[in-house]
Write a protein that holds these residues in place. Structure first.
Motif, mmCIF file in Angstrom:
data_model
loop_
_atom_site.group_PDB
_atom_site.id
_atom_site.type_symbol
_atom_site.label_atom_id
_atom_site.label_comp_id
_atom_site.label_asym_id
_atom_site.label_seq_id
_atom_site.Cartn_x
_atom_site.Cartn_y
_atom_site.Cartn_z
ATOM 1 N N GLN A 52 -3.452 2.231 -7.221
ATOM 2 C CA GLN A 52 -4.253 2.795 -6.272
ATOM 3 C C GLN A 52 -5.553 1.943 -6.276
ATOM 4 O OE1 GLN A 52 -3.864 4.772 -3.504
ATOM 5 N NE2 GLN A 52 -1.494 4.933 -3.977
ATOM 6 N N GLN A 53 -6.299 1.883 -7.332
ATOM 7 C CA GLN A 53 -7.557 1.294 -7.690
ATOM 8 C C GLN A 53 -7.632 -0.187 -7.273
ATOM 9 O OE1 GLN A 53 -10.332 2.916 -8.239
ATOM 10 N NE2 GLN A 53 -11.584 1.039 -8.429
ATOM 11 N N GLY A 72 -0.954 13.158 -6.478
ATOM 12 C CA GLY A 72 -1.030 12.228 -5.431
ATOM 13 C C GLY A 72 -1.469 12.760 -4.151
ATOM 14 N N TYR A 130 0.659 -1.070 -0.122
ATOM 15 C CA TYR A 130 0.248 0.068 -0.189
ATOM 16 C C TYR A 130 0.843 1.357 0.013
ATOM 17 C CZ TYR A 130 -3.429 3.409 1.629
ATOM 18 O OH TYR A 130 -4.235 4.447 1.861
ATOM 19 N N TYR A 137 -7.119 -0.329 -3.602
ATOM 20 C CA TYR A 137 -8.531 0.041 -2.770
ATOM 21 C C TYR A 137 -9.586 -1.110 -2.564
ATOM 22 C CZ TYR A 137 -13.194 2.365 -2.142
ATOM 23 O OH TYR A 137 -14.392 2.834 -1.436
ATOM 24 N N ARG A 179 -5.542 11.546 -0.364
ATOM 25 C CA ARG A 179 -4.725 11.169 0.373
ATOM 26 C C ARG A 179 -5.212 11.399 1.969
ATOM 27 N NH1 ARG A 179 -2.241 15.046 3.701
ATOM 28 N NH2 ARG A 179 -1.743 16.901 2.601
#
Length: 430
Positions: free
Chosen positions: A40-41, A374, A33, A44, A378
């Motif tokens: 990121q997808q 990014g 992570y 998640y 966050r």
């Protein structure tokens, strides 16, 4: 018959224990992570699947509080994920798992690593948000004991951090009466322990203690009305503190008192106004912004006419100072431009009015900034620091320049070139 009933009763369920295989799997997930360039997808979706596991939060709490040998960054990430899960899913968590998380988090308030114990405080504040003051009275009793008889400096810092965040989350509910709680309510229990810490020689302790008491002023219990005089004296004693963070909290406390108990300030109102003028023109931006709220509060407070007239004596100095230091946010500038356009509606256009303009390099990059870099999306708690206080800014409050500051070289601070960012820009980080 009683002995038979006792013998027939089922044994209590065993306390939850982590499986080493499960710990390793989640550590691997947390490590991936944090990797740069990770999908990121996909991450998640994996986290969403893990969140459906009934004891996933238990593992996160275990890694945060007992993951010795694991990198602190990984443990903090576990804590931030735990915080997010508790924020939305505490009520649906099984009671046995709730009990484990509570037992794991409380002792970790004294962890030697400051960032880890503050992450613990953040997670605990999410539980207080979900259950309210009556849902976990033991938390406030434990916090009061730590503040009154601290085992060490780490525990004091961790307990104060947790108190401050709980006050933010509960937003004026700490005066709710809790049956069996010493001093009747969480606010009453904590105020009497926090007031002495406002004079602590450690700047971090007195800053957080004062900030916590400020947050409890709107819910100050009537049973502790006499303690408000002690609080006021503490504010006066800290008025010229060498730490700007403390001064900012002094200004905030005075504003809170002006709303909650203006009669406490009336006998010294001239000295208070003089001090707030000095702070409004102070060289530290955060202190100046905080002090600005006093002038709006003064106009809204329930004050007698004689007290209101006192301010008139200071207007020759106050009004020029406010006008000189006022800055406009970007949207305010757009309003001014629209007003200019309306005023010039009947006039013929000049050559420079219709001259084509081209977007500069700054504009070309502004559309990418947060989305591509990014920053957007966050969890800001990952960058949480005690010195950064999150608070809403009144829409009527102007932004102020640093006293004595030169040209900052920033082109976006309208309408002048030596102004600081607007309140929304400078304090709207979270």
């Amino acid at each position: 018959r009683t002995d038979r009933a006792r013998m027939a009763a089922p044994p209590p369920p065993p306390q939850w224990q982590p499986q080493q295989e499960g710990v390793q799997q989640i550590l691997q997930l947390l490590t991936e992570y944090r990797m740069p360039g990770v999908d990121q997808q996909q991450m998640y979706q994996r986290l969403q699947q893990c969140a459906k596991i009934p004891d996933f939060n238990n593992y996160l709490a275990f890694i945060l509080t007992q993951g010795e040998g694991t990198q602190d960054e990984i443990r903090q990430t576990a804590g931030l994920l735990l915080k997010n899960n508790l924020k939305t899913g505490w009520q649906s968590t099984e009671p046995a798992h709730q009990a484990y998380i509570q037992r794991a988090l409380l002792p970790a308030l004294g962890h030697p690593n400051r960032f880890l114990r503050h992450t613990v405080g953040t997670a605990l504040s999410m539980i207080t948000r979900a259950v309210g003051p009556r849902g976990w009275p033991g938390l406030y009793t434990t916090l009061a004991q730590i503040l009154e008889q601290p085992p060490n400096a780490h525990h004091v810092d961790g307990a104060l951090d947790c108190v401050y965040k709980a006050c933010e989350e509960l937003n004026g509910r700490l005066d709710e009466q809790v049956q069996g709680m010493p001093e009747g309510s969480a606010a009453g229990l904590l105020i009497s322990r926090l007031l002495p810490l406002m004079a602590n020689p450690d700047v971090g302790i007195r800053r957080t203690a004062l900030g916590s008491v400020n947050l409890m002023v709107p819910s100050w219990p009537n049973t502790h009305a006499a303690a408000m005089d002690t609080y006021l004296q503490g504010l006066f004693q800290l008025a010229n503190d060498g730490d700007n963070g403390v001064r900012k909290h002094v200004c905030s406390g005075i504003v809170s008192l002006l709303y909650r108990a203006p009669e406490k300030l009336v006998p010294n109102i001239r000295d208070v106004i003089t001090y707030m003028i000095e702070m409004t023109n102070f060289g530290d931006e955060d202190v100046a912004l905080e002090s600005c709220e006093f002038w709006a509060a003064f106009c809204e407070a329930d004050l007698d006419r004689d007290t209101v007239e006192v301010l008139r004596e200071f207007t020759p100095k106050l009004i020029p100072m406010l006008l000189t230091n006022m800055a406009y946010a970007e949207d305010d500038e757009e309003v001014l431009n629209a007003e200019d356009d309306e005023a010039n509606a009947g006039r013929a256009d000049r050559d420079q009015d219709i001259k084509p303009s081209f977007r500069g390099q700054k504009d070309k990059g502004s559309g990418l900034g947060e989305g591509a870099g990014g920053e957007q999306g966050r969890d800001d708690d990952e960058y949480y620091d005690d010195d950064d206080d999150v608070r809403p800014i009144s829409a009527s409050q102007p932004s102020f320049k640093r006293s004595g500051s030169g040209n900052s070289g920033r082109s976006g601070d309208a309408p002048h070139t030596n102004g600081v960012k607007s309140p929304e820009q400078s304090l709207g980080r979270l």
